[in-house]
Scaffold this motif. Structure first.
Motif, PDB file in Angstrom:
ATOM      1  N   ARG A 278       0.951  -0.910  -0.283  1.00  0.00           N
ATOM      2  CA  ARG A 278       0.306  -0.062  -0.096  1.00  0.00           C
ATOM      3  C   ARG A 278       0.790   1.277  -0.441  1.00  0.00           C
ATOM      4  N   SER A 279       2.190   0.970   0.345  1.00  0.00           N
ATOM      5  CA  SER A 279       2.840   2.367   0.073  1.00  0.00           C
ATOM      6  C   SER A 279       4.351   2.021   0.113  1.00  0.00           C
ATOM      7  N   ALA A 280       5.472   2.706  -0.560  1.00  0.00           N
ATOM      8  CA  ALA A 280       6.476   2.758  -0.598  1.00  0.00           C
ATOM      9  C   ALA A 280       7.118   3.870  -0.323  1.00  0.00           C
ATOM     10  N   SER A 281       8.406   3.893   0.609  1.00  0.00           N
ATOM     11  CA  SER A 281       9.035   4.729   1.109  1.00  0.00           C
ATOM     12  C   SER A 281      10.525   4.557   1.183  1.00  0.00           C
ATOM     13  N   GLY A 282      11.388   5.903   1.586  1.00  0.00           N
ATOM     14  CA  GLY A 282      13.179   5.712   1.165  1.00  0.00           C
ATOM     15  C   GLY A 282      13.591   6.827   1.138  1.00  0.00           C
ATOM     16  N   ALA A 283      14.854   6.528   1.376  1.00  0.00           N
ATOM     17  CA  ALA A 283      15.408   7.589   0.965  1.00  0.00           C
ATOM     18  C   ALA A 283      16.116   8.418  -0.167  1.00  0.00           C
ATOM     19  N   PHE A 284      16.513   9.645  -0.395  1.00  0.00           N
ATOM     20  CA  PHE A 284      16.939  10.123  -1.286  1.00  0.00           C
ATOM     21  C   PHE A 284      18.715   9.806  -1.534  1.00  0.00           C
ATOM     22  N   THR A 285      19.306   9.692  -2.471  1.00  0.00           N
ATOM     23  CA  THR A 285      20.395   9.466  -3.405  1.00  0.00           C
ATOM     24  C   THR A 285      21.668  10.090  -3.314  1.00  0.00           C
TER      25      THR A 285
ATOM     26  N   PHE B 223      17.385  12.948   3.355  1.00  0.00           N
ATOM     27  CA  PHE B 223      16.021  13.422   3.792  1.00  0.00           C
ATOM     28  C   PHE B 223      15.152  11.880   3.279  1.00  0.00           C
ATOM     29  N   GLY B 224      13.988  11.818   2.923  1.00  0.00           N
ATOM     30  CA  GLY B 224      13.397  10.204   2.699  1.00  0.00           C
ATOM     31  C   GLY B 224      12.086  11.066   2.019  1.00  0.00           C
ATOM     32  N   LEU B 225      11.503  10.154   1.301  1.00  0.00           N
ATOM     33  CA  LEU B 225       9.798  10.584   0.927  1.00  0.00           C
ATOM     34  C   LEU B 225       8.822   8.808   0.600  1.00  0.00           C
ATOM     35  N   THR B 226       7.762   9.405   1.206  1.00  0.00           N
ATOM     36  CA  THR B 226       6.812   8.256   1.524  1.00  0.00           C
ATOM     37  C   THR B 226       5.691   8.436   0.678  1.00  0.00           C
ATOM     38  N   VAL B 227       5.742   7.303  -0.149  1.00  0.00           N
ATOM     39  CA  VAL B 227       4.344   7.479  -1.163  1.00  0.00           C
ATOM     40  C   VAL B 227       3.204   6.477  -0.681  1.00  0.00           C
ATOM     41  N   THR B 228       1.658   7.359  -0.409  1.00  0.00           N
ATOM     42  CA  THR B 228       0.746   6.187  -0.158  1.00  0.00           C
ATOM     43  C   THR B 228      -0.604   6.532  -0.927  1.00  0.00           C
ATOM     44  N   PRO B 229      -1.511   6.207  -0.743  1.00  0.00           N
ATOM     45  CA  PRO B 229      -2.849   6.901  -1.712  1.00  0.00           C
ATOM     46  C   PRO B 229      -3.303   7.623  -0.852  1.00  0.00           C
ATOM     47  N   GLU B 230      -3.172   8.744  -0.021  1.00  0.00           N
ATOM     48  CA  GLU B 230      -3.133   9.516   0.468  1.00  0.00           C
ATOM     49  C   GLU B 230      -3.008  10.809   0.168  1.00  0.00           C
ATOM     50  N   GLY B 231      -1.310  10.400  -1.013  1.00  0.00           N
ATOM     51  CA  GLY B 231      -0.678  11.114  -0.964  1.00  0.00           C
ATOM     52  C   GLY B 231       0.744  10.847  -0.724  1.00  0.00           C
ATOM     53  N   GLN B 232       1.644  12.289  -0.798  1.00  0.00           N
ATOM     54  CA  GLN B 232       2.973  11.576  -0.368  1.00  0.00           C
ATOM     55  C   GLN B 232       3.568  12.955   0.590  1.00  0.00           C
ATOM     56  N   ARG B 233       4.675  12.553   1.675  1.00  0.00           N
ATOM     57  CA  ARG B 233       5.193  13.358   2.639  1.00  0.00           C
ATOM     58  C   ARG B 233       6.764  13.150   2.579  1.00  0.00           C
ATOM     59  N   VAL B 234       7.587  13.799   2.724  1.00  0.00           N
ATOM     60  CA  VAL B 234       8.671  13.558   2.873  1.00  0.00           C
ATOM     61  C   VAL B 234       8.861  13.622   4.434  1.00  0.00           C
ATOM     62  N   TRP B 235      10.610  13.434   4.695  1.00  0.00           N
ATOM     63  CA  TRP B 235      10.930  13.385   6.364  1.00  0.00           C
ATOM     64  C   TRP B 235      12.815  13.663   6.726  1.00  0.00           C
ATOM     65  N   LEU B 236      12.783  14.489   7.288  1.00  0.00           N
ATOM     66  CA  LEU B 236      14.215  13.946   8.180  1.00  0.00           C
ATOM     67  C   LEU B 236      14.339  12.834   9.468  1.00  0.00           C
TER      68      LEU B 236
END
Length: 391
Positions: A235-242, A369-382
């Motif tokens: 249901r989601s995908a998440s990970g850091a930037f390279t 920094f990273g990114l998470t994608v879900t059915p509700e949208g996308q969120r970033v994180w540190l």
């Protein structure tokens, strides 16, 4: 890349050694690099980026085969289409709309993709077909599907892949929809810049699969490579930037032109005036610098435009993308920078706060920094996906 580095790469052998030394061409991709030259997928007329001139230049295989081969084997981006195909002639057009990426970027992203024997890969943005050919050499043509929105570009890539003996399935369509007919995939890779990761790609990638995409905000044109892993429940995908990159944007996500006069209808002095002690170089930043990337994460729906410096003065503008808010900082050599802002949002206040936020957290690099994608949208994180915010 420096001029000296460019001169050290006279051909594919030299390029391969340089990519290996830089750590972007891994040993498992070296056979594909050796077997699949970029030159086999380039048209007769190309516009490589000339490092000395600082611009794209026209090079014809027929008129100057030595220069054409030299650029084909160099670590430079090569434009192959301008203005969505409306461009004619040999001079560069207005906007590059298809290209062959720098080999160093191509192999860095392929390394991040971490393919395994038997993997099925969906590629978004066929371009010349070279990236798909590299994947097909490693995994087999039957295991690669590539989607291209431009019909003429798709046809040319299909012909080049067939001629090279790697008949990858080339789909002419909107890559934002993926290609459900070939799903599920083990890997998804995009060769175009994104401002929002289509959830269709998560749905079409198996649990535990990997999605590698250039992603950024409308704050600037730069991107960073996000390496996402699909969750066990799919249901989601998440990970850091390279690391930083810059790609032509997915056509469905291009930012429409921002018209300055629609924001500033009178004089800039009509805005609320203040001053700032932030240095010019920290606001303008490096083209691929993490500071601009981080500020864009904290100031949503905003475009930053850095004007050219003239007579010791440089204006920097910010435009709100959901209303008519604007801000301007005028930097003058040897003088305090003046600020004006107007509209429902105080964009300069948001930008200044974002700079403080980045400084207070130890100036984190892209990889934190990273990114998470879900059915509700996308969120970033540190650092921690649990501490995220929407973008």
């Amino acid at each position: 890349m420096s001029t000296e580095a460019h001169e050290e790469r006279p051909g594919r052998t030299g390029l391969g050694r340089a990519l290996m030394a830089a750590g972007v061409l891994s040993r498992d991709w070296a056979p594909a690099f050796a077997a699949v030259p970029r030159s086999a997928f380039l048209p007769e007329l190309i516009w490589p980026y000339d490092m000395d001139a600082g611009r794209s230049v026209a090079v014809s295989l027929r008129k100057d085969p030595d220069a054409w081969a030299r650029y084909a084997d160099a670590d430079v981006p090569v434009v192959t289409q301008w203005d969505d195909g409306r461009h004619t002639g040999t001079e560069p057009g207005q906007v590059p709309t298809s290209s062959a990426s720098m080999p160093s970027v191509v192999f860095r992203m392929l390394r991040d993709l971490d393919v395994r024997p038997g993997d099925r890969v969906l590629e978004i943005g066929t371009g010349t077909g070279w990236n798909a050919a590299l994947l097909a050499h490693r995994l087999g043509a039957a295991n690669v599907v590539t989607v291209e929105v431009d019909g003429a570009v798709a046809d040319a890539a299909r012909r080049a892949l067939d001629a090279f003996g790697l008949p990858v399935r080339v789909v002419h369509g909107d890559g934002a929809r993926g290609f459900p007919g070939g799903a599920p995939y083990d890997r998804v890779i995009a060769t175009c810049g994104l401002r929002s990761v289509p959830y269709a790609w998560v749905e079409q990638c198996r649990p535990g699969g990997r999605i590698v995409v250039p992603w950024g905000t409308h704050y600037g044109n730069g991107d960073a490579v996000a390496r996402l892993v699909v969750s066990r429940d799919g249901r989601s995908a998440s990970g850091a930037f390279t690391g930083p990159v810059e790609f032509m944007k997915l056509r469905a996500q291009r930012l429409p032109p921002v018209v300055h006069s629609a924001y500033v209808t009178g004089s800039v002095a009509d805005g609320e005036e203040s001053a700032t002690s932030l240095p010019e170089e920290e606001i303008t930043g490096e083209r691929f610098g993490v500071r601009r990337f981080a500020v864009g994460l904290r100031v949503p729906d905003c475009l930053c435009v850095v004007a050219e410096k003239r007579d010791g003065a440089r204006p920097v503008w910010w435009y709100g993308l959901t209303d008519r808010s604007w801000a301007c900082v005028m930097f003058r050599d040897g003088d305090t920078a003046r600020v004006w802002q107007a509209g429902p949002r105080r964009l300069w206040d948001e930008v200044a706060a974002a700079h403080r936020w980045w400084e207070e957290r130890g100036r984190p690099g892209h990889e934190r920094f990273g990114l998470t994608v879900t059915p509700e949208g996308q969120r970033v994180w540190l650092d921690d996906p649990a501490d995220s915010w929407p973008v």
